[in-house]
Design a protein around this motif. Structure first.
Motif, PDB file in Angstrom:
ATOM      1  N   THR A 211     -13.853  -5.004   3.925  1.00 43.34           N
ATOM      2  CA  THR A 211     -13.181  -4.010   3.050  1.00 43.34           C
ATOM      3  C   THR A 211     -11.811  -3.712   3.578  1.00 43.34           C
ATOM      4  OG1 THR A 211     -15.514  -2.569   3.047  1.00 43.34           O
ATOM      5  CG2 THR A 211     -13.715  -1.254   2.878  1.00 43.34           C
ATOM      6  N   PHE A 212     -10.980  -3.213   2.570  1.00 47.00           N
ATOM      7  CA  PHE A 212      -9.369  -2.985   3.148  1.00 47.00           C
ATOM      8  C   PHE A 212      -9.260  -1.917   2.653  1.00 47.00           C
ATOM      9  CE2 PHE A 212     -10.821  -7.631   2.444  1.00 47.00           C
ATOM     10  CZ  PHE A 212     -10.429  -8.266   3.562  1.00 47.00           C
ATOM     11  N   ILE A 213      -8.160  -1.262   3.380  1.00 44.41           N
ATOM     12  CA  ILE A 213      -7.653  -0.003   3.021  1.00 44.41           C
ATOM     13  C   ILE A 213      -6.098  -0.386   2.991  1.00 44.41           C
ATOM     14  CG2 ILE A 213      -7.214   2.569   3.374  1.00 44.41           C
ATOM     15  CD1 ILE A 213     -10.027   2.463   4.829  1.00 44.41           C
ATOM     16  N   HIS A 214      -5.082  -0.027   1.925  1.00 45.29           N
ATOM     17  CA  HIS A 214      -3.850  -0.141   2.140  1.00 45.29           C
ATOM     18  C   HIS A 214      -3.110   1.026   1.186  1.00 45.29           C
ATOM     19  CE1 HIS A 214      -5.335  -4.075   0.272  1.00 45.29           C
ATOM     20  NE2 HIS A 214      -5.063  -3.490  -0.529  1.00 45.29           N
ATOM     21  N   GLY A 215      -2.186   1.584   1.700  1.00 47.04           N
ATOM     22  CA  GLY A 215      -1.480   2.728   1.106  1.00 47.04           C
ATOM     23  C   GLY A 215      -0.081   2.803   1.514  1.00 47.04           C
ATOM     24  N   ILE A 216       0.880   3.861   0.818  1.00 46.41           N
ATOM     25  CA  ILE A 216       2.094   4.077   1.080  1.00 46.41           C
ATOM     26  C   ILE A 216       2.285   5.331   0.747  1.00 46.41           C
ATOM     27  CG2 ILE A 216       3.133   1.736   0.444  1.00 46.41           C
ATOM     28  CD1 ILE A 216       4.058   2.882  -2.349  1.00 46.41           C
ATOM     29  N   ILE A 217       3.170   5.992   1.401  1.00 44.38           N
ATOM     30  CA  ILE A 217       3.886   7.533   1.146  1.00 44.38           C
ATOM     31  C   ILE A 217       4.776   7.335  -0.112  1.00 44.38           C
ATOM     32  CG2 ILE A 217       5.109   9.418   1.683  1.00 44.38           C
ATOM     33  CD1 ILE A 217       3.781   9.170   4.433  1.00 44.38           C
ATOM     34  N   ARG A 218       4.556   7.662  -1.447  1.00 45.99           N
ATOM     35  CA  ARG A 218       5.484   7.479  -2.294  1.00 45.99           C
ATOM     36  C   ARG A 218       6.530   8.558  -2.340  1.00 45.99           C
ATOM     37  NH1 ARG A 218       6.811   3.417  -5.323  1.00 45.99           N
ATOM     38  NH2 ARG A 218       4.737   2.729  -5.797  1.00 45.99           N
ATOM     39  N   ASP A 219       6.181   9.829  -2.285  1.00 46.44           N
ATOM     40  CA  ASP A 219       7.119  10.688  -2.231  1.00 46.44           C
ATOM     41  C   ASP A 219       7.108  11.550  -1.061  1.00 46.44           C
ATOM     42  OD1 ASP A 219       8.342  10.939  -5.174  1.00 46.44           O
ATOM     43  OD2 ASP A 219       6.118  10.801  -5.321  1.00 46.44           O
ATOM     44  N   THR A 231       4.368  16.056  -1.790  1.00 44.68           N
ATOM     45  CA  THR A 231       4.854  14.737  -1.537  1.00 44.68           C
ATOM     46  C   THR A 231       3.513  13.941  -1.997  1.00 44.68           C
ATOM     47  OG1 THR A 231       3.104  15.152   0.395  1.00 44.68           O
ATOM     48  CG2 THR A 231       5.633  15.149   0.945  1.00 44.68           C
ATOM     49  N   SER A 232       3.611  12.678  -2.248  1.00 40.50           N
ATOM     50  CA  SER A 232       2.326  11.745  -2.731  1.00 40.50           C
ATOM     51  C   SER A 232       2.256  10.566  -2.058  1.00 40.50           C
ATOM     52  CB  SER A 232       2.666  11.593  -4.205  1.00 40.50           C
ATOM     53  OG  SER A 232       3.719  10.587  -4.492  1.00 40.50           O
ATOM     54  N   MET A 233       1.039  10.052  -2.239  1.00 40.57           N
ATOM     55  CA  MET A 233       0.496   8.768  -1.612  1.00 40.57           C
ATOM     56  C   MET A 233      -0.153   8.057  -2.404  1.00 40.57           C
ATOM     57  SD  MET A 233      -0.341   9.504   2.465  1.00 40.57           S
ATOM     58  CE  MET A 233      -1.906  10.336   1.915  1.00 40.57           C
ATOM     59  N   GLU A 234       0.037   6.664  -2.357  1.00 40.06           N
ATOM     60  CA  GLU A 234      -0.725   5.658  -3.432  1.00 40.06           C
ATOM     61  C   GLU A 234      -1.523   4.921  -2.489  1.00 40.06           C
ATOM     62  OE1 GLU A 234       2.291   5.900  -7.113  1.00 40.06           O
ATOM     63  OE2 GLU A 234       2.054   4.086  -6.055  1.00 40.06           O
ATOM     64  N   TYR A 235      -2.933   4.637  -2.750  1.00 42.40           N
ATOM     65  CA  TYR A 235      -3.732   3.869  -2.024  1.00 42.40           C
ATOM     66  C   TYR A 235      -4.619   2.900  -3.010  1.00 42.40           C
ATOM     67  CZ  TYR A 235      -3.393   5.849   2.732  1.00 42.40           C
ATOM     68  OH  TYR A 235      -2.818   5.997   4.125  1.00 42.40           O
ATOM     69  N   TYR A 236      -4.904   1.821  -2.202  1.00 41.83           N
ATOM     70  CA  TYR A 236      -5.674   0.794  -2.727  1.00 41.83           C
ATOM     71  C   TYR A 236      -7.124   0.724  -1.851  1.00 41.83           C
ATOM     72  CZ  TYR A 236      -2.537  -1.623  -5.983  1.00 41.83           C
ATOM     73  OH  TYR A 236      -1.802  -1.824  -7.108  1.00 41.83           O
ATOM     74  N   PHE A 237      -8.238   1.162  -2.202  1.00 42.34           N
ATOM     75  CA  PHE A 237      -9.621   1.036  -1.504  1.00 42.34           C
ATOM     76  C   PHE A 237     -10.084  -0.185  -2.089  1.00 42.34           C
ATOM     77  CE2 PHE A 237      -8.112   5.516  -1.482  1.00 42.34           C
ATOM     78  CZ  PHE A 237      -8.223   5.884  -0.028  1.00 42.34           C
ATOM     79  N   ARG A 238     -10.413  -1.147  -1.445  1.00 44.63           N
ATOM     80  CA  ARG A 238     -11.133  -2.619  -1.837  1.00 44.63           C
ATOM     81  C   ARG A 238     -12.179  -2.714  -0.961  1.00 44.63           C
ATOM     82  NH1 ARG A 238      -6.831  -6.381  -4.398  1.00 44.63           N
ATOM     83  NH2 ARG A 238      -4.887  -5.495  -3.323  1.00 44.63           N
ATOM     84  N   ALA A 239     -13.539  -3.294  -1.597  1.00 47.97           N
ATOM     85  CA  ALA A 239     -14.520  -3.535  -0.870  1.00 47.97           C
ATOM     86  C   ALA A 239     -15.364  -4.394  -1.790  1.00 47.97           C
ATOM     87  CB  ALA A 239     -15.367  -2.167  -0.920  1.00 47.97           C
TER      88      ALA A 239
END
Length: 388
Positions: A211-219, A231-239
């Motif tokens: 299982t993988f979690i990766h994200g960034i702060i976009r704003d 502010t905003s963040m974008e994430y991928y949740f993979r499993a």
């Protein structure tokens, strides 16, 4: 002449035409949902090759090439990808995937009249982010398909395998602006985002294997002396399954709730790209492709990969019909995916050889299903059991 030889001759006699398509896509890359010129290029080729073509199929840059024998029989689909990546162009080799799919479709068309049935060449755009196959699967394109086949280029040859489900989630935080010297008058959306980011990172050791979690702060704000109100963040949740990806997503949302409670802010979530299902393996199709690759002299064939890591919209198709996404080597292991070097490999001599082997491999796999109805039934029975 036997059907196997007809298929091989079809691919090899037209390989320069296929490589011309591959090179044209390499020189004119188009990112997901913008592949209008590529759609025209590929569908025009199919029309000249005797397929009934539909452009703008399901999605604006999708297409369908269909050849019907007029006799009952299996419906075999070859899938084409053709979206490029920003900056690196066809660094994932989708231009070669399209060439492989068209070559395999035309080769099977050359023999299918002897058996009956239908050949489909399905143009599935926007694999990288927006899931053309998901839209097509939801529209019922693959509901009556007996087998869907494709091959992805890379640094090894193999029988494909699992992929992870992915849930792309955007977090948006809302606070109140204030002067940096009077922070008590504001509420920092950035603090909420940073606290959420840290808490989500702490989740990593508590999730299941693969299982993988990766994200960034976009704003993150616009000026250092202004308390950010947004502010905003974008994430991928993979499993390994979508069910578990959603479970991890729910835990991340609880992290955001806590951060907002602590900072006096609010938040909302949205899906910012297309979620992808995990990919089901059809071991019978994998066994057939292994036999065909072996017959064609493909070396070092890797077995089915039982551990998923990346994600693909092929997963949506695998829940609708028996599906395989094999692999073919076109570059050494020092070449990374999503790179300019991988893009260049698609138009190299190794890329050309990969197109021949891959197209013949999946076309001969399809031929086996036409020649042996009992084998096709085994493929379908396995699919039914896996999707119960």
């Amino acid at each position: 002449m036997d059907c196997k030889q007809i298929i091989k001759d079809s691919v090899e006699s037209k390989v320069e035409d296929y490589m011309s398509l591959v090179k044209s896509m390499y020189e004119n890359p188009e990112i997901g949902n913008e592949e209008f010129e590529t759609m025209e290029l590929l569908s025009s080729y199919l029309e000249k090759a005797g397929f009934e073509t539909t452009k703008g199929y399901v999605v604006p840059t999708g297409f369908l090439g269909k050849y019907e024998t007029g006799k009952p029989g299996p419906k075999i689909a070859f899938m084409c990808e053709y979206d490029a990546l920003p900056e690196v162009g066809h660094g994932c080799g989708h231009n070669l995937i399209a060439g492989i799919g068209i070559a395999a479709g035309e080769a099977l068309k050359a023999v299918i009249d002897q058996f009956g049935g239908t050949v489909l060449v399905v143009g599935t755009p926007a694999e990288e982010n927006f899931g053309g196959k998901v839209s097509m699967a939801e529209a019922g394109v693959f509901d009556d398909v007996d087998a869907a086949l494709m091959v992805h280029p890379g640094t090894s040859s193999g029988l494909g395998g699992r992929s992870n489900a992915i849930n792309p989630v955007k977090f948006e935080f809302f606070g109140k602006n204030a002067h940096g010297c009077h922070p008590q008058d504001g509420a920092s959306a950035l603090d909420a985002a940073v606290m959420t980011y840290i808490q989500i990172n702490l989740l990593r050791q508590f999730v299941e294997k693969n299982t993988f979690i990766h994200g960034i702060i976009r704003d993150g704000g616009a000026a250092a002396n202004v308390i950010p109100a947004y502010t905003s963040m974008e994430y991928y949740f993979r499993a390994p399954t979508m069910k578990y990806a959603l479970e991890v997503t729910d835990k991340a949302i609880e992290c955001a709730k806590g951060a907002c409670l602590a900072t006096g802010t609010t938040f909302k979530t949205s899906i910012y790209e297309c979620p992808y299902e995990d990919t089901l393996i059809n071991y019978t199709l994998a066994d057939i492709l292994n036999d065909k690759y072996t017959e064609l002299g493909v070396p070092d064939i890797e077995p089915v990969n039982e551990v998923g890591d990346g994600s693909t919209d092929v997963g949506a198709v695998s829940y609708k019909c028996p599906t395989i996404q094999g692999r073919i080597k076109i570059a050494d292991t020092c070449v990374t995916g999503h790179s300019k070097e991988m893009a260049a490999a698609t138009i190299s001599p190794e890329g050309k050889n990969g197109l021949i082997k891959a197209a013949e491999g999946i076309a001969l796999t399809a031929l086996e299903l036409l020649e042996k109805p009992e084998l096709l039934q085994k493929v379908k029975d396995e699919f039914i059991a896996a999707t119960k």
